[in-house]
Design a protein around this motif. Structure first.
Motif, mmCIF file in Angstrom:
data_model
loop_
_atom_site.group_PDB
_atom_site.id
_atom_site.type_symbol
_atom_site.label_atom_id
_atom_site.label_comp_id
_atom_site.label_asym_id
_atom_site.label_seq_id
_atom_site.Cartn_x
_atom_site.Cartn_y
_atom_site.Cartn_z
ATOM 1 N N TRP A 1 0.825 -1.208 0.000
ATOM 2 C CA TRP A 1 0.000 0.000 0.000
ATOM 3 C C TRP A 1 0.859 1.257 0.000
ATOM 4 O O TRP A 1 0.659 2.172 -0.808
ATOM 5 C CB TRP A 1 -0.934 0.002 1.207
ATOM 6 N N ALA A 2 1.834 1.302 0.923
ATOM 7 C CA ALA A 2 2.677 2.493 1.048
ATOM 8 C C ALA A 2 3.397 2.772 -0.262
ATOM 9 O O ALA A 2 3.469 3.918 -0.722
ATOM 10 C CB ALA A 2 3.685 2.311 2.188
ATOM 11 N N GLU A 3 3.897 1.720 -0.882
ATOM 12 C CA GLU A 3 4.611 1.885 -2.133
ATOM 13 C C GLU A 3 3.658 2.382 -3.227
ATOM 14 O O GLU A 3 4.009 3.242 -4.038
ATOM 15 C CB GLU A 3 5.264 0.557 -2.530
ATOM 16 N N ALA A 4 2.425 1.867 -3.215
ATOM 17 C CA ALA A 4 1.440 2.288 -4.216
ATOM 18 C C ALA A 4 1.086 3.758 -4.048
ATOM 19 O O ALA A 4 1.017 4.509 -5.035
ATOM 20 C CB ALA A 4 0.184 1.431 -4.116
ATOM 21 N N VAL A 5 0.868 4.183 -2.824
ATOM 22 C CA VAL A 5 0.546 5.592 -2.579
ATOM 23 C C VAL A 5 1.707 6.463 -3.015
ATOM 24 O O VAL A 5 1.516 7.478 -3.692
ATOM 25 C CB VAL A 5 0.242 5.844 -1.086
ATOM 26 N N PHE A 6 2.905 6.041 -2.667
ATOM 27 C CA PHE A 6 4.096 6.779 -3.073
ATOM 28 C C PHE A 6 4.133 6.944 -4.589
ATOM 29 O O PHE A 6 4.249 8.051 -5.110
ATOM 30 C CB PHE A 6 5.342 6.037 -2.586
ATOM 31 N N ALA A 7 3.970 5.823 -5.285
ATOM 32 C CA ALA A 7 4.051 5.834 -6.748
ATOM 33 C C ALA A 7 2.941 6.685 -7.362
ATOM 34 O O ALA A 7 3.198 7.513 -8.242
ATOM 35 C CB ALA A 7 3.970 4.406 -7.283
ATOM 36 N N GLU A 8 1.715 6.500 -6.883
ATOM 37 C CA GLU A 8 0.581 7.239 -7.432
ATOM 38 C C GLU A 8 0.776 8.725 -7.232
ATOM 39 O O GLU A 8 0.455 9.538 -8.102
ATOM 40 C CB GLU A 8 -0.715 6.765 -6.746
ATOM 41 N N ASN A 9 1.317 9.089 -6.087
ATOM 42 C CA ASN A 9 1.532 10.508 -5.821
ATOM 43 C C ASN A 9 2.576 11.092 -6.790
ATOM 44 O O ASN A 9 2.396 12.185 -7.313
ATOM 45 C CB ASN A 9 1.978 10.705 -4.377
ATOM 46 N N GLU A 10 3.623 10.334 -7.010
ATOM 47 C CA GLU A 10 4.635 10.773 -7.976
ATOM 48 C C GLU A 10 3.994 10.985 -9.346
ATOM 49 O O GLU A 10 4.235 11.980 -10.019
ATOM 50 C CB GLU A 10 5.756 9.728 -8.093
ATOM 51 N N ALA A 11 3.143 10.045 -9.732
ATOM 52 C CA ALA A 11 2.475 10.127 -11.036
ATOM 53 C C ALA A 11 1.620 11.391 -11.115
ATOM 54 O O ALA A 11 1.647 12.118 -12.113
ATOM 55 C CB ALA A 11 1.625 8.886 -11.259
ATOM 56 N N ARG A 12 0.877 11.676 -10.044
ATOM 57 C CA ARG A 12 0.036 12.862 -10.027
ATOM 58 C C ARG A 12 0.885 14.120 -10.177
ATOM 59 O O ARG A 12 0.546 15.047 -10.924
ATOM 60 C CB ARG A 12 -0.787 12.919 -8.745
ATOM 61 N N LEU A 13 2.012 14.137 -9.478
ATOM 62 C CA LEU A 13 2.904 15.292 -9.576
ATOM 63 C C LEU A 13 3.406 15.449 -11.000
ATOM 64 O O LEU A 13 3.517 16.565 -11.515
ATOM 65 C CB LEU A 13 4.077 15.143 -8.602
ATOM 66 N N ASP A 14 3.696 14.327 -11.644
ATOM 67 C CA ASP A 14 4.178 14.385 -13.021
ATOM 68 C C ASP A 14 3.113 14.976 -13.940
ATOM 69 O O ASP A 14 3.408 15.820 -14.783
ATOM 70 C CB ASP A 14 4.575 12.990 -13.505
ATOM 71 N N ARG A 15 1.855 14.527 -13.765
ATOM 72 C CA ARG A 15 0.774 15.067 -14.577
ATOM 73 C C ARG A 15 0.645 16.566 -14.367
ATOM 74 O O ARG A 15 0.517 17.341 -15.308
ATOM 75 C CB ARG A 15 -0.555 14.386 -14.232
ATOM 76 N N LEU A 16 0.704 16.974 -13.080
ATOM 77 C CA LEU A 16 0.605 18.392 -12.754
ATOM 78 C C LEU A 16 1.715 19.165 -13.459
ATOM 79 O O LEU A 16 1.491 20.230 -14.037
ATOM 80 C CB LEU A 16 0.714 18.576 -11.238
ATOM 81 N N ASP A 17 2.873 18.595 -13.426
ATOM 82 C CA ASP A 17 4.043 19.196 -14.046
ATOM 83 C C ASP A 17 3.805 19.402 -15.535
ATOM 84 O O ASP A 17 4.040 20.483 -16.072
ATOM 85 C CB ASP A 17 5.228 18.247 -13.851
ATOM 86 N N ALA A 18 3.308 18.342 -16.172
ATOM 87 C CA ALA A 18 3.049 18.409 -17.614
ATOM 88 C C ALA A 18 2.043 19.514 -17.914
ATOM 89 O O ALA A 18 2.211 20.299 -18.855
ATOM 90 C CB ALA A 18 2.523 17.063 -18.102
ATOM 91 N N TYR A 19 1.015 19.584 -17.085
ATOM 92 C CA TYR A 19 -0.005 20.603 -17.251
ATOM 93 C C TYR A 19 0.605 21.992 -17.151
ATOM 94 O O TYR A 19 0.353 22.861 -17.987
ATOM 95 C CB TYR A 19 -1.086 20.403 -16.186
ATOM 96 N N LEU A 20 1.410 22.203 -16.133
ATOM 97 C CA LEU A 20 2.025 23.514 -15.952
ATOM 98 C C LEU A 20 2.937 23.864 -17.117
ATOM 99 O O LEU A 20 2.957 24.995 -17.593
ATOM 100 C CB LEU A 20 2.808 23.555 -14.636
ATOM 101 N N GLN A 21 3.640 22.863 -17.600
ATOM 102 C CA GLN A 21 4.513 23.090 -18.754
ATOM 103 C C GLN A 21 3.681 23.542 -19.954
ATOM 104 O O GLN A 21 4.086 24.435 -20.701
ATOM 105 C CB GLN A 21 5.249 21.791 -19.108
ATOM 106 N N ALA A 22 2.502 22.927 -20.114
ATOM 107 C CA ALA A 22 1.652 23.282 -21.248
ATOM 108 C C ALA A 22 1.137 24.707 -21.108
ATOM 109 O O ALA A 22 1.043 25.452 -22.098
ATOM 110 C CB ALA A 22 0.482 22.306 -21.344
ATOM 111 N N GLN A 23 0.817 25.102 -19.905
ATOM 112 C CA GLN A 23 0.318 26.464 -19.672
ATOM 113 C C GLN A 23 1.419 27.491 -19.861
ATOM 114 O O GLN A 23 1.224 28.513 -20.484
ATOM 115 C CB GLN A 23 -0.233 26.582 -18.240
ATOM 116 N N HIS A 24 2.556 27.217 -19.290
ATOM 117 C CA HIS A 24 3.693 28.138 -19.387
ATOM 118 C C HIS A 24 4.856 27.422 -20.048
ATOM 119 O O HIS A 24 5.773 26.984 -19.365
ATOM 120 C CB HIS A 24 4.128 28.608 -18.006
#
Lengths: 120, 120
Positions: B87-110
DNA sequence: GGTATGAGCAACCAAGAGGTTGCCTATCAC
DNA sequence: GTGATAGGCAACCTCTTGGTTGCTCATACC
């Protein structure tokens, strides 16, 4: 192979050992950065109760707060989760290994009946 | 990729969230099956205190008791540790993935300055 | 400016957790 | 048998925890 893994901070486990806080973690994992008020509604508890839970999570460094204007956004800070996962997995593995050694020892002491020629 | 992982039993985390009990786990991992009295000495606490801790660990199914003559031997039962690690590893991984998506979004905006021929 | 909203702080309360002491039962060794 | 040792059970105590209410402060909105 003696474990080199150091003992994890009990505060991390303690912080995770409450259903409300576990739910907060899940919420933050799904939705990212949220202020206390948002994290509160839906739960049956007060904003102050949520604040206390968040401060426990923050003390365990499972969560980070950043102020944006008048609101404070909380985000997951999953490093401790990673450490905890590594430790738990190491203990699990090491225990399996010990059981295997014990098994081998017992086999040596009491070789199983009916083994066939040399393993069957 | 929505997480399929179900929430772990908070009792497991709560059981691990105490330094004394964490030490018991470590001891059992190292030495295998031990009776209460043996698990008690060295620690500054009473046998009864140790018994309570062991019962908490047993309630979380982190430990199993088997009676041998007049003594009760406790052994690690590491399945919950495995689940918790997953579970802990899954939460860790999923959170990283979410951050990556956010990052991509921000890159697209700016879009970052100096991107090459037709971006600048 | 005034008002609504997000958050912090402090006091308080009931229940639970970690620990103790005291006593009782069961098994082993002789 | 007797005595020593391993353990269980129950009562008790203190400190922590999860929760509340009430008040204040700061920022946003108009």
């Amino acid at each position: 192979m003696p474990i080199t893994q150091s003992l994890p901070d009990p505060r991390v486990f303690a912080a995770l050992g409450d259903p409300t806080r576990l739910a907060l973690i899940e919420r933050l994992r799904r939705d990212g950065a949220l202020p206390i008020t948002r994290l509160t509604d839906g739960t049956g508890i007060t904003r102050q109760a949520t604040a206390k839970h968040l401060s426990v999570l923050a003390a365990a460094e499972l969560v980070r707060a950043t102020r944006v204007g008048r609101e404070v956004r909380y985000t997951l800070s999953p490093a401790p989760l990673h450490r905890v996962a590594a430790w738990a997995e190491a203990v699990f593995a090491e225990n399996e290994a010990r059981l295997d050694r014990l098994d081998a020892y017992l086999q040596a002491q009491h070789p199983p009946v009916q083994r066939g020629e040399n393993e069957r």
